[in-house]
Scaffold this motif. Sequence first.
Motif, PDB file in Angstrom:
ATOM      1  N   SER A   1       0.838  -1.195   0.000  1.00  0.00           N
ATOM      2  CA  SER A   1       0.000   0.000   0.000  1.00  0.00           C
ATOM      3  C   SER A   1       0.878   1.252   0.000  1.00  0.00           C
ATOM      4  O   SER A   1       2.096   1.180   0.188  1.00  0.00           O
ATOM      5  CB  SER A   1      -0.920   0.014   1.221  1.00  0.00           C
ATOM      6  N   ASP A   2       0.223   2.381  -0.205  1.00  0.00           N
ATOM      7  CA  ASP A   2       0.900   3.669  -0.236  1.00  0.00           C
ATOM      8  C   ASP A   2       0.236   4.599   0.769  1.00  0.00           C
ATOM      9  O   ASP A   2      -0.585   5.439   0.404  1.00  0.00           O
ATOM     10  CB  ASP A   2       0.825   4.259  -1.647  1.00  0.00           C
ATOM     11  N   PRO A   3       0.563   4.448   2.057  1.00  0.00           N
ATOM     12  CA  PRO A   3      -0.027   5.332   3.062  1.00  0.00           C
ATOM     13  C   PRO A   3       0.667   6.696   3.057  1.00  0.00           C
ATOM     14  O   PRO A   3       1.874   6.794   2.826  1.00  0.00           O
ATOM     15  CB  PRO A   3       0.221   4.593   4.375  1.00  0.00           C
ATOM     16  N   GLN A   4      -0.113   7.732   3.299  1.00  0.00           N
ATOM     17  CA  GLN A   4       0.396   9.088   3.434  1.00  0.00           C
ATOM     18  C   GLN A   4      -0.173   9.675   4.719  1.00  0.00           C
ATOM     19  O   GLN A   4      -1.370   9.540   4.979  1.00  0.00           O
ATOM     20  CB  GLN A   4      -0.031   9.963   2.249  1.00  0.00           C
ATOM     21  N   ALA A   5       0.673  10.314   5.494  1.00  0.00           N
ATOM     22  CA  ALA A   5       0.254  10.940   6.743  1.00  0.00           C
ATOM     23  C   ALA A   5       0.821  12.358   6.768  1.00  0.00           C
ATOM     24  O   ALA A   5       2.034  12.538   6.659  1.00  0.00           O
ATOM     25  CB  ALA A   5       0.750  10.142   7.936  1.00  0.00           C
ATOM     26  N   VAL A   6      -0.068  13.339   6.895  1.00  0.00           N
ATOM     27  CA  VAL A   6       0.347  14.738   6.861  1.00  0.00           C
ATOM     28  C   VAL A   6      -0.095  15.417   8.153  1.00  0.00           C
ATOM     29  O   VAL A   6      -1.298  15.505   8.422  1.00  0.00           O
ATOM     30  CB  VAL A   6      -0.265  15.459   5.639  1.00  0.00           C
ATOM     31  N   PRO A   7       0.859  15.885   8.950  1.00  0.00           N
ATOM     32  CA  PRO A   7       0.471  16.586  10.180  1.00  0.00           C
ATOM     33  C   PRO A   7      -0.110  17.963   9.845  1.00  0.00           C
ATOM     34  O   PRO A   7       0.435  18.688   9.014  1.00  0.00           O
ATOM     35  CB  PRO A   7       1.782  16.704  10.951  1.00  0.00           C
ATOM     36  N   THR A   8      -1.227  18.277  10.487  1.00  0.00           N
ATOM     37  CA  THR A   8      -1.867  19.573  10.270  1.00  0.00           C
ATOM     38  C   THR A   8      -1.786  20.466  11.502  1.00  0.00           C
ATOM     39  O   THR A   8      -2.009  21.665  11.409  1.00  0.00           O
ATOM     40  CB  THR A   8      -3.339  19.390   9.876  1.00  0.00           C
ATOM     41  N   ASP A   9      -1.481  19.873  12.660  1.00  0.00           N
ATOM     42  CA  ASP A   9      -1.394  20.632  13.890  1.00  0.00           C
ATOM     43  C   ASP A   9      -0.656  19.789  14.928  1.00  0.00           C
ATOM     44  O   ASP A   9      -0.571  18.566  14.803  1.00  0.00           O
ATOM     45  CB  ASP A   9      -2.785  20.987  14.404  1.00  0.00           C
ATOM     46  N   PHE A  10      -0.143  20.464  15.944  1.00  0.00           N
ATOM     47  CA  PHE A  10       0.498  19.790  17.067  1.00  0.00           C
ATOM     48  C   PHE A  10      -0.072  20.371  18.344  1.00  0.00           C
ATOM     49  O   PHE A  10      -0.281  21.577  18.446  1.00  0.00           O
ATOM     50  CB  PHE A  10       2.014  19.978  17.029  1.00  0.00           C
ATOM     51  N   GLU A  11      -0.334  19.489  19.306  1.00  0.00           N
ATOM     52  CA  GLU A  11      -0.914  19.895  20.580  1.00  0.00           C
ATOM     53  C   GLU A  11      -0.012  19.394  21.705  1.00  0.00           C
ATOM     54  O   GLU A  11       0.599  18.332  21.585  1.00  0.00           O
ATOM     55  CB  GLU A  11      -2.303  19.273  20.748  1.00  0.00           C
ATOM     56  N   PRO A  12       0.060  20.136  22.796  1.00  0.00           N
ATOM     57  CA  PRO A  12       0.833  19.639  23.935  1.00  0.00           C
ATOM     58  C   PRO A  12       0.170  18.414  24.531  1.00  0.00           C
ATOM     59  O   PRO A  12      -1.053  18.268  24.482  1.00  0.00           O
ATOM     60  CB  PRO A  12       0.835  20.811  24.912  1.00  0.00           C
ATOM     61  N   GLY A  13       0.976  17.528  25.070  1.00  0.00           N
ATOM     62  CA  GLY A  13       0.452  16.347  25.737  1.00  0.00           C
ATOM     63  C   GLY A  13       0.212  16.608  27.205  1.00  0.00           C
ATOM     64  O   GLY A  13       0.369  17.733  27.695  1.00  0.00           O
ATOM     65  N   ALA A  14      -0.146  15.564  27.906  1.00  0.00           N
ATOM     66  CA  ALA A  14      -0.451  15.668  29.332  1.00  0.00           C
ATOM     67  C   ALA A  14       0.809  15.801  30.185  1.00  0.00           C
ATOM     68  O   ALA A  14       0.751  16.284  31.305  1.00  0.00           O
ATOM     69  CB  ALA A  14      -1.258  14.453  29.779  1.00  0.00           C
ATOM     70  N   THR A  15       1.954  15.375  29.648  1.00  0.00           N
ATOM     71  CA  THR A  15       3.220  15.465  30.374  1.00  0.00           C
ATOM     72  C   THR A  15       4.244  16.212  29.517  1.00  0.00           C
ATOM     73  O   THR A  15       4.030  16.412  28.313  1.00  0.00           O
ATOM     74  CB  THR A  15       3.765  14.064  30.724  1.00  0.00           C
ATOM     75  N   ASP A  16       5.364  16.579  30.113  1.00  0.00           N
ATOM     76  CA  ASP A  16       6.390  17.337  29.404  1.00  0.00           C
ATOM     77  C   ASP A  16       7.057  16.547  28.274  1.00  0.00           C
ATOM     78  O   ASP A  16       7.601  17.142  27.354  1.00  0.00           O
ATOM     79  CB  ASP A  16       7.466  17.812  30.377  1.00  0.00           C
ATOM     80  N   ASP A  17       7.049  15.220  28.356  1.00  0.00           N
ATOM     81  CA  ASP A  17       7.724  14.411  27.334  1.00  0.00           C
ATOM     82  C   ASP A  17       6.763  13.943  26.238  1.00  0.00           C
ATOM     83  O   ASP A  17       7.061  13.022  25.497  1.00  0.00           O
ATOM     84  CB  ASP A  17       8.433  13.215  27.970  1.00  0.00           C
ATOM     85  N   GLU A  18       5.628  14.607  26.102  1.00  0.00           N
ATOM     86  CA  GLU A  18       4.556  14.127  25.236  1.00  0.00           C
ATOM     87  C   GLU A  18       4.095  15.237  24.292  1.00  0.00           C
ATOM     88  O   GLU A  18       4.069  16.408  24.650  1.00  0.00           O
ATOM     89  CB  GLU A  18       3.406  13.722  26.162  1.00  0.00           C
ATOM     90  N   ILE A  19       3.714  14.857  23.059  1.00  0.00           N
ATOM     91  CA  ILE A  19       3.135  15.778  22.082  1.00  0.00           C
ATOM     92  C   ILE A  19       2.131  14.990  21.241  1.00  0.00           C
ATOM     93  O   ILE A  19       2.316  13.792  21.009  1.00  0.00           O
ATOM     94  CB  ILE A  19       4.221  16.439  21.206  1.00  0.00           C
ATOM     95  N   VAL A  20       1.078  15.651  20.795  1.00  0.00           N
ATOM     96  CA  VAL A  20       0.061  15.024  19.963  1.00  0.00           C
ATOM     97  C   VAL A  20       0.100  15.671  18.583  1.00  0.00           C
ATOM     98  O   VAL A  20       0.034  16.900  18.466  1.00  0.00           O
ATOM     99  CB  VAL A  20      -1.346  15.169  20.580  1.00  0.00           C
ATOM    100  N   ALA A  21       0.221  14.851  17.552  1.00  0.00           N
ATOM    101  CA  ALA A  21       0.166  15.329  16.171  1.00  0.00           C
ATOM    102  C   ALA A  21      -1.229  15.048  15.622  1.00  0.00           C
ATOM    103  O   ALA A  21      -1.706  13.918  15.705  1.00  0.00           O
ATOM    104  CB  ALA A  21       1.216  14.622  15.319  1.00  0.00           C
ATOM    105  N   VAL A  22      -1.869  16.078  15.100  1.00  0.00           N
ATOM    106  CA  VAL A  22      -3.142  15.914  14.398  1.00  0.00           C
ATOM    107  C   VAL A  22      -2.774  15.644  12.951  1.00  0.00           C
ATOM    108  O   VAL A  22      -2.039  16.421  12.328  1.00  0.00           O
ATOM    109  CB  VAL A  22      -4.019  17.170  14.531  1.00  0.00           C
ATOM    110  N   VAL A  23      -3.276  14.533  12.409  1.00  0.00           N
ATOM    111  CA  VAL A  23      -2.776  14.042  11.129  1.00  0.00           C
ATOM    112  C   VAL A  23      -3.927  13.720  10.171  1.00  0.00           C
ATOM    113  O   VAL A  23      -4.912  13.102  10.560  1.00  0.00           O
ATOM    114  CB  VAL A  23      -1.942  12.751  11.365  1.00  0.00           C
ATOM    115  N   GLU A  24      -3.767  14.153   8.928  1.00  0.00           N
ATOM    116  CA  GLU A  24      -4.629  13.677   7.854  1.00  0.00           C
ATOM    117  C   GLU A  24      -3.958  12.434   7.286  1.00  0.00           C
ATOM    118  O   GLU A  24      -2.771  12.465   6.957  1.00  0.00           O
ATOM    119  CB  GLU A  24      -4.785  14.744   6.767  1.00  0.00           C
ATOM    120  N   HIS A  25      -4.715  11.364   7.185  1.00  0.00           N
ATOM    121  CA  HIS A  25      -4.142  10.072   6.800  1.00  0.00           C
ATOM    122  C   HIS A  25      -4.942   9.498   5.648  1.00  0.00           C
ATOM    123  O   HIS A  25      -6.163   9.458   5.695  1.00  0.00           O
ATOM    124  CB  HIS A  25      -4.191   9.130   8.007  1.00  0.00           C
TER     125      HIS A  25
END
Length: 116
Positions: free
Chosen positions: A59-83
Amino acid sequence: MDARKALLIDAYRCFNGRDVEGLLSMMTDDVEWPDLPGGRVLRGKDEIREYWQGQFAVSDPQAVPTDFEPGATDDEIVAVVEHEVRGLGGEVLADQYELRHRYWFRDGLVRRMVVQ
């Protein structure tokens, strides 16, 4: 968050360009990664390498981040992704929006990812 965000932007570029070794260089040796179709957690770069090579062979998956949000802890980040996933012939197999990829880091590298 800026350094982690920059690392993830590079990681998504590598993923979309099928640069598996480049991706793995951004991860800790004991990284944990989801195998959603298999319903398990992959551990270590060798398991992830095999998983991605198998995925890219069919397959040919594509994932494009559109935004980043802070996580619940300092070592964490959430990527909002169009997939989107296409077959090797170009047909759309799966089209999803607003997936969230939650990442944890250690020493500037990805140590864990989960899909929400």
